[in-house]
Design a protein around this motif. Structure first.
Motif, PDB file in Angstrom:
ATOM      1  N   MET A 102      28.458  68.420 -43.020  1.00  0.00           N
ATOM      2  CA  MET A 102      28.353  70.575 -43.165  1.00  0.00           C
ATOM      3  C   MET A 102      29.034  71.505 -41.946  1.00  0.00           C
ATOM      4  N   THR A 103      29.633  71.215 -40.984  1.00  0.00           N
ATOM      5  CA  THR A 103      29.744  71.812 -40.033  1.00  0.00           C
ATOM      6  C   THR A 103      31.575  72.139 -40.368  1.00  0.00           C
ATOM      7  N   THR A 104      31.959  70.803 -41.067  1.00  0.00           N
ATOM      8  CA  THR A 104      33.533  70.710 -40.687  1.00  0.00           C
ATOM      9  C   THR A 104      34.146  70.479 -42.330  1.00  0.00           C
ATOM     10  N   GLY A 105      32.935  70.545 -43.326  1.00  0.00           N
ATOM     11  CA  GLY A 105      33.825  70.502 -44.606  1.00  0.00           C
ATOM     12  C   GLY A 105      33.865  68.751 -44.557  1.00  0.00           C
ATOM     13  N   PRO A 106      32.661  68.341 -46.012  1.00  0.00           N
ATOM     14  CA  PRO A 106      32.858  66.944 -46.997  1.00  0.00           C
ATOM     15  C   PRO A 106      33.701  66.127 -47.505  1.00  0.00           C
ATOM     16  N   LEU A 107      34.764  67.352 -47.837  1.00  0.00           N
ATOM     17  CA  LEU A 107      35.822  66.894 -48.488  1.00  0.00           C
ATOM     18  C   LEU A 107      37.200  66.687 -47.943  1.00  0.00           C
ATOM     19  N   SER A 108      37.387  66.400 -46.634  1.00  0.00           N
ATOM     20  CA  SER A 108      37.922  65.788 -45.875  1.00  0.00           C
ATOM     21  C   SER A 108      38.378  64.647 -45.964  1.00  0.00           C
ATOM     22  N   TRP A 109      39.591  63.936 -45.756  1.00  0.00           N
ATOM     23  CA  TRP A 109      40.144  62.560 -45.590  1.00  0.00           C
ATOM     24  C   TRP A 109      39.023  61.841 -44.020  1.00  0.00           C
ATOM     25  N   ALA A 110      38.955  62.851 -43.362  1.00  0.00           N
ATOM     26  CA  ALA A 110      38.296  61.972 -42.139  1.00  0.00           C
ATOM     27  C   ALA A 110      37.036  62.019 -42.223  1.00  0.00           C
ATOM     28  N   ALA A 111      36.555  63.270 -43.308  1.00  0.00           N
ATOM     29  CA  ALA A 111      34.738  62.838 -43.644  1.00  0.00           C
ATOM     30  C   ALA A 111      34.611  61.815 -44.324  1.00  0.00           C
ATOM     31  N   LEU A 112      35.137  61.977 -45.399  1.00  0.00           N
ATOM     32  CA  LEU A 112      35.664  60.313 -46.220  1.00  0.00           C
ATOM     33  C   LEU A 112      34.990  58.806 -45.690  1.00  0.00           C
ATOM     34  N   GLY A 113      35.939  59.503 -44.867  1.00  0.00           N
ATOM     35  CA  GLY A 113      36.739  58.089 -44.713  1.00  0.00           C
ATOM     36  C   GLY A 113      35.686  57.468 -43.503  1.00  0.00           C
ATOM     37  N   SER A 114      35.379  58.552 -42.266  1.00  0.00           N
ATOM     38  CA  SER A 114      34.102  57.802 -41.745  1.00  0.00           C
ATOM     39  C   SER A 114      32.846  57.245 -42.208  1.00  0.00           C
ATOM     40  N   LEU A 115      32.193  58.251 -43.143  1.00  0.00           N
ATOM     41  CA  LEU A 115      31.674  57.024 -44.134  1.00  0.00           C
ATOM     42  C   LEU A 115      31.742  56.322 -44.425  1.00  0.00           C
ATOM     43  N   ALA A 116      32.456  56.107 -45.081  1.00  0.00           N
ATOM     44  CA  ALA A 116      32.999  54.897 -46.040  1.00  0.00           C
ATOM     45  C   ALA A 116      32.540  54.042 -44.738  1.00  0.00           C
ATOM     46  N   THR A 117      32.997  53.988 -43.315  1.00  0.00           N
ATOM     47  CA  THR A 117      33.098  53.052 -42.287  1.00  0.00           C
ATOM     48  C   THR A 117      31.229  53.113 -42.007  1.00  0.00           C
ATOM     49  N   ILE A 118      30.685  53.485 -42.221  1.00  0.00           N
ATOM     50  CA  ILE A 118      29.324  54.119 -41.564  1.00  0.00           C
ATOM     51  C   ILE A 118      29.163  52.969 -42.693  1.00  0.00           C
ATOM     52  N   GLY A 119      29.276  53.710 -44.075  1.00  0.00           N
ATOM     53  CA  GLY A 119      28.231  52.459 -44.720  1.00  0.00           C
ATOM     54  C   GLY A 119      28.265  51.350 -45.026  1.00  0.00           C
ATOM     55  N   VAL A 120      29.560  50.921 -44.987  1.00  0.00           N
ATOM     56  CA  VAL A 120      30.240  49.070 -44.122  1.00  0.00           C
ATOM     57  C   VAL A 120      29.290  48.747 -43.057  1.00  0.00           C
ATOM     58  N   GLY A 121      29.395  49.358 -42.211  1.00  0.00           N
ATOM     59  CA  GLY A 121      28.633  49.167 -40.676  1.00  0.00           C
ATOM     60  C   GLY A 121      27.098  49.233 -41.203  1.00  0.00           C
ATOM     61  N   MET A 122      26.987  49.740 -42.063  1.00  0.00           N
ATOM     62  CA  MET A 122      24.774  49.616 -42.095  1.00  0.00           C
ATOM     63  C   MET A 122      24.166  48.160 -43.337  1.00  0.00           C
ATOM     64  N   GLY A 123      25.754  47.951 -44.202  1.00  0.00           N
ATOM     65  CA  GLY A 123      25.447  46.452 -44.575  1.00  0.00           C
ATOM     66  C   GLY A 123      25.371  45.872 -44.502  1.00  0.00           C
ATOM     67  N   ALA A 124      26.505  45.476 -43.550  1.00  0.00           N
ATOM     68  CA  ALA A 124      26.782  44.396 -42.485  1.00  0.00           C
ATOM     69  C   ALA A 124      25.374  44.306 -41.248  1.00  0.00           C
ATOM     70  N   ALA A 125      24.962  45.611 -40.949  1.00  0.00           N
ATOM     71  CA  ALA A 125      23.902  45.409 -39.807  1.00  0.00           C
ATOM     72  C   ALA A 125      22.544  44.918 -40.555  1.00  0.00           C
TER      73      ALA A 125
END
Length: 701
Positions: A92-115
C-alpha cells in the motif's frame, strides 16, 4: 430441462469444505493483493492492514492452542498472518502493481503452501502417534490385568491342587463373563484331571458367584491344561430362542443352547445318537422343542416323533399345518414328518425305519462307491431321518410286553441304521442305571444332555458323563440349565433356550418350504404306513374338537342315546320308544346272523336257552356290554374277511382303532378265547403268528 442439464454438467463446488495447503495459500495471497490495491487506490492508512494481520495472528493462536495443536502449527499460522499483513502494508505504501510487489507476493504464497503442507503432515503423524500411544497404554493395562490373573491362579492352583503350573496365556471372553487360562503342567507326568477333579474347591477358593465354575479340560497337548473360569452367572436368566430361522444343515451342526461364555453349542448327529435327561420341571419338554426347532430349520433332515403321552411333544409342530378335519393343508407342511402317539403307530414307524435302512444299504451301493465312502451321503435329496422318542429311555426299561416290543425295535434301528442316515434322540427322566445300563445307548448316544433344575434324585452325572470331573448338580439349579457334552466338546455347563408356542408356529410357517421329501427309494421301502401317515383316519385325534370340555348336547330321538355318553340300556325306561338308525339296524341283523350260525349266548334279560337249564343268577351288566360286543363282533368280521391268509392282533386293532378305540391287548385276549372255542385257528409261532377263521381253516369241511 436445459437449465438442469447445464447445472449437472458444470463443476461442483463444496463451499463448506475447508482450505488445503494450496487453496489456503492462494486465498491468502489474493486477499492480500485485493486489500493492497483497494487501500492504495482509496488512500487507506497502511497501518490498518498491519493491525488486522496482528489480530488474525492472535485469534488463530488462541484457537490453535484450544485445539491442542503443535507449536509448529501455531507458529506457522501466526507467521502467515503477520507476513501477509506486512506485505499488504508495504504494498500500500510503495504500490502493489510493481513487479517487485507481485514477485514477492508469489514467493510468500509458495512459502505459505509449503509450510501448511509440512505442518499438516506433522499433525497427522502426531495424531497417529497419540492413538498408538493410547492403544499401547490399554495393552499395558490389559497385560497388567492378565498378569495379575495369572499370578493369582498359579497361587490358587498350588494351594488347592498341590501342583505348580506356568501360565502361557490368559484369554478374556468377548462377552465379559469370564476368561480362559492356558497353562503348562509340571514335569513328572501330571495330567489335566489333577486340576479337573478339584473344580469345586477352586471355584470356592476364588469366591465365584453361584452358577459360576472353574473347569479344566485338555489343552493343545497332554502337557497343557485349559481352565475356563466363569465370573458372571448366565444360567439364571431366561434366554429366548433366537429369532433367526435361517437354514441349517446336519453337517454343520445344530445349535442346542449356549455355553457360559455365550458361545453356541452344536450337536453333530450324522453318526451320533443323543440322550437328553431331565426330571419333571427341569425344562426337558422345552429342550425337546428346541431340538425339533433345529431339525425343522435344516434342509437335509426329516423328523419322526414318538410320544406315547398323547403325542404332546409333536402336536405343537403338526397342528399349525392341519385343517379342522385333521388333514394337512396344501400351503403349509408340518414341522415334523411323522407323529406316533400309540404303540401301534410307533411300531409301524419303527418297522418303516428298519425297512428304509435295509433297503438303502442295497439301493445306494453305487452312490456310496462313487463318493468313496461307507456312509450314505446325506443331502436334501437323500435326507437323514431323526427319530425323537420322548421318554424313550423309559420305554427301553419298561417291563410290559408292548414296550418290550418297541424297545427291541428301537435298539434295532440304533444298531443297523447309522451308516444309512437314521439316528435317534432319546429322552429320559433321570440318569440312572436302568436308563444308562444299556450298552447300545452308552455306545451310540455320545451327544448327552443333563438338565438338572437343581434336582439331585436320579441325577448321577458320573454315569452320564463318565470321565468328566467336577460336575455337580447344584452348579445348575435353574430351569433349562444343566450340562451338555459331545464328542467335539467336553461336558460342561450350558443353558437351553426358551421357546414359546407362538414361536413354534412361526418356525413351522417359516420353514414349511424348506423341509426335504423322503427319497423315492426310501419311500418305496417305507410302504403304505408312511404314505398314509396323514390320512384322516390316522390324524383325526389331532383335531381341535377331538376332546371337548363342554357337555355333549342331546341328540334327536332317532339316536336313542346321548352323544358321547354311556348307552345305559339296562337303565332306560323300556316304554320310551327308540327308533333305530340304519347303522344300528345293520348291526342288529349282523348279530342275529352270528347268533344263528355260532349259537352264541343270549343277551341278559332274554328267555333262557331251550335246553331247560335255568339262567344263572347274577348281576345284569347289559348296560356295559353294548360297545364291547360291537367291537368284538367287528373284530370277528375282520377275521372272517381276512380269508385263508388270516391276520394278526395288530392288524385287527388298527382296523378297529378309529371307530372303537380297541387296543391290541384286548384283541389278543379275544383271539385266544376264539382259538380255545374253535372259532379261530392259530397258525405259526412267535412274530409270525396269525389267526384264521375256522370257516377258512385248512381242516374245515
Amino acid at each position: 430441462m436445459t437449465t438442469n442439464t447445464q447445472a449437472n454438467t458444470g463443476p461442483v463446488w463444496d463451499y463448506s469444505a475447508g482450505h488445503g495447503p494450496v487453496t489456503g495459500a492462494l486465498s491468502a495471497t489474493t486477499g492480500a493483493f485485493a486489500v493492497a490495491t483497494t487501500g492504495a487506490a482509496t488512500g487507506m492508512p497502511p497501518t490498518w492492514a498491519l493491525a488486522i494481520g496482528t489480530a488474525g495472528a492472535i485469534g488463530h493462536t488462541i484457537t490453535s492452542l484450544r485445539d491442542r495443536l503443535s507449536a509448529r502449527t501455531v507458529s506457522m499460522r501466526a507467521a502467515s498472518w503477520l507476513v501477509g499483513a506486512g506485505w499488504t502494508t508495504w504494498a500500500m505504501t510503495t504500490g502493489p502493481l510493481s513487479w517487485a510487489a507481485l514477485g514477492s507476493l508469489a514467493t510468500i504464497g509458495v512459502g505459505m503452501g509449503a509450510a501448511a503442507r509440512a505442518t499438516l503432515l506433522y499433525e497427522e503423524a502426531r495424531e497417529l502417534e497419540a492413538i498408538a500411544a493410547a492403544e499401547r497404554q490399554v495393552a499395558r493395562e490389559l497385560s497388567t490385568e492378565r498378569r495379575a490373573i495369572a499370578a493369582e491362579w498359579v497361587d490358587r492352583i498350588q494351594r488347592v491342587c498341590g501342583i505348580t503350573v506356568r501360565v502361557v496365556a490368559v484369554e478374556m471372553w468377548p462377552t465379559g463373563t469370564g476368561f480362559t487360562i492356558d497353562a503348562e503342567l509340571p514335569a513328572g507326568g501330571t495330567t489335566y484331571d489333577r486340576i479337573a477333579r478339584e473344580a469345586a474347591r477352586l471355584s470356592a477358593d476364588a469366591r465365584l458367584p453361584h452358577g459360576c465354575t472353574a473347569t479344566a479340560s485338555q489343552g493343545i497337548d497332554q502337557g497343557r491344561v485349559l481352565i475356563d473360569v466363569t465370573t458372571v452367572n448366565v444360567l439364571e436368566a431366561e434366554i429366548t430362542y433366537p429369532a433367526d430361522y435361517s437354514p441349517l444343515s446336519l453337517h454343520t451342526g445344530i445349535p442346542w443352547g449356549l455355553r457360559t461364555n455365550a458361545d453356541e453349542i452344536r450337536a453333530y448327529l450324522r453318526e451320533q445318537c443323543a440322550l437328553v435327561v431331565g426330571p419333571t420341571g427341569s425344562g426337558k419338554t422345552n429342550m425337546v422343542h428346541t431340538i425339533l426347532a433345529g431339525f425343522a430349520r435344516t434342509t437335509d433332515v426329516l423328523t419322526w416323533v414318538i410320544d406315547l403321552n398323547a403325542g404332546s411333544a409333536g402336536l405343537p409342530w403338526v397342528r399349525p399345518a392341519l385343517e379342522s378335519s385333521g388333514q394337512t393343508t396344501d400351503g403349509m407342511r408340518p414341522g415334523i414328518d411323522w407323529l406316533a402317539a400309540s404303540h401301534e403307530e410307533a411300531m409301524a414307524m419303527l418297522d418303516a425305519a428298519v425297512r428304509i435302512a435295509k433297503h438303502r444299504k442295497m439301493a445306494y451301493q453305487d452312490l456310496m462307491s462313487q463318493a468313496n465312502t461307507d456312509l450314505l451321503p446325506i443331502s436334501d435329496r437323500i435326507p437323514q431321518i431323526m427319530l425323537v422318542i420322548d421318554e424313550g429311555a423309559e420305554i427301553l426299561a419298561a417291563p410290559d410286553k408292548p414296550s418290550r416290543a418297541l424297545a427291541a425295535k428301537i435298539l434295532e434301528v440304533i444298531r443297523i441304521a447309522r451308516a444309512m442316515g437314521i439316528r435317534t434322540v432319546l429322552t429320559a427322566l433321570g440318569a440312572t442305571g436302568s436308563v444308562l445300563g444299556n450298552l447300545m445307548i452308552r455306545r451310540e448316544a455320545k451327544v448327552r444332555v443333563a438338565l438338572t433344575g437343581g434336582e439331585t434324585e436320579g441325577m448321577d452325572l458320573s454315569k452320564q458323563f463318565p470321565g468328566s470331573r467336577g460336575l455337580r448338580v447344584d452348579q445348575a439349579p435353574y430351569k433349562g440349565s444343566g450340562f451338555m457334552g459331545t464328542p467335539e466338546s467336553p461336558a460342561g455347563l450350558f443353558k437351553s433356550w426358551r421357546i414359546l408356542p407362538n414361536q413354534i408356529r412361526d418356525i413351522v410357517a417359516a420353514t414349511s418350504d424348506r423341509h426335504p421329501t423322503l427319497d423315492a427309494v426310501s419311500a418305496k421301502a417305507a410302504g403304505p404306513d408312511y404314505a398314509r401317515r396323514w390320512d384322516m383316519a390316522r390324524t383325526a385325534w389331532m383335531r381341535d374338537d377331538t376332546l371337548s370340555s363342554t357337555p355333549a348336547e342331546p341328540q334327536t330321538p332317532t339316536s336313542g342315546y346321548l352323544a358321547g355318553g354311556l348307552n345305559l340300556s339296562a337303565l332306560r325306561d323300556e316304554r320310551t320308544p327308540v327308533v333305530e338308525t340304519d347303522e344300528e339296524a345293520l348291526a342288529r341283523k349282523f348279530r342275529e346272523q352270528i347268533d344263528a350260525q355260532f349259537a352264541t349266548a343270549p343277551e341278559p334279560g332274554t328267555d333262557a336257552p331251550s335246553s331247560g337249564k335255568p339262567p344263572t343268577a347274577g348281576l345284569n351288566l347289559s348296560a356295559l356290554r353294548s360297545e364291547d360286543n360291537a367291537a368284538k363282533e367287528a373284530a370277528l368280521a375282520v377275521l372272517l374277511a381276512a380269508g385263508p391268509e388270516g391276520t394278526g392282533a395288530s392288524a385287527i386293532a388298527r382296523a378297529l382303532a378309529d371307530e372303537h378305540g380297541t387296543t391290541r391287548q384286548t384283541v389278543v385276549g379275544w383271539l385266544k378265547t376264539w382259538a380255545e372255542e374253535g372259532i379261530a385257528v392259530r397258525v405259526g409261532e412267535g412274530t409270525k403268528t396269525r389267526y384264521v377263521h375256522h370257516r377258512h381253516a385248512p381242516e374245515a369241511p
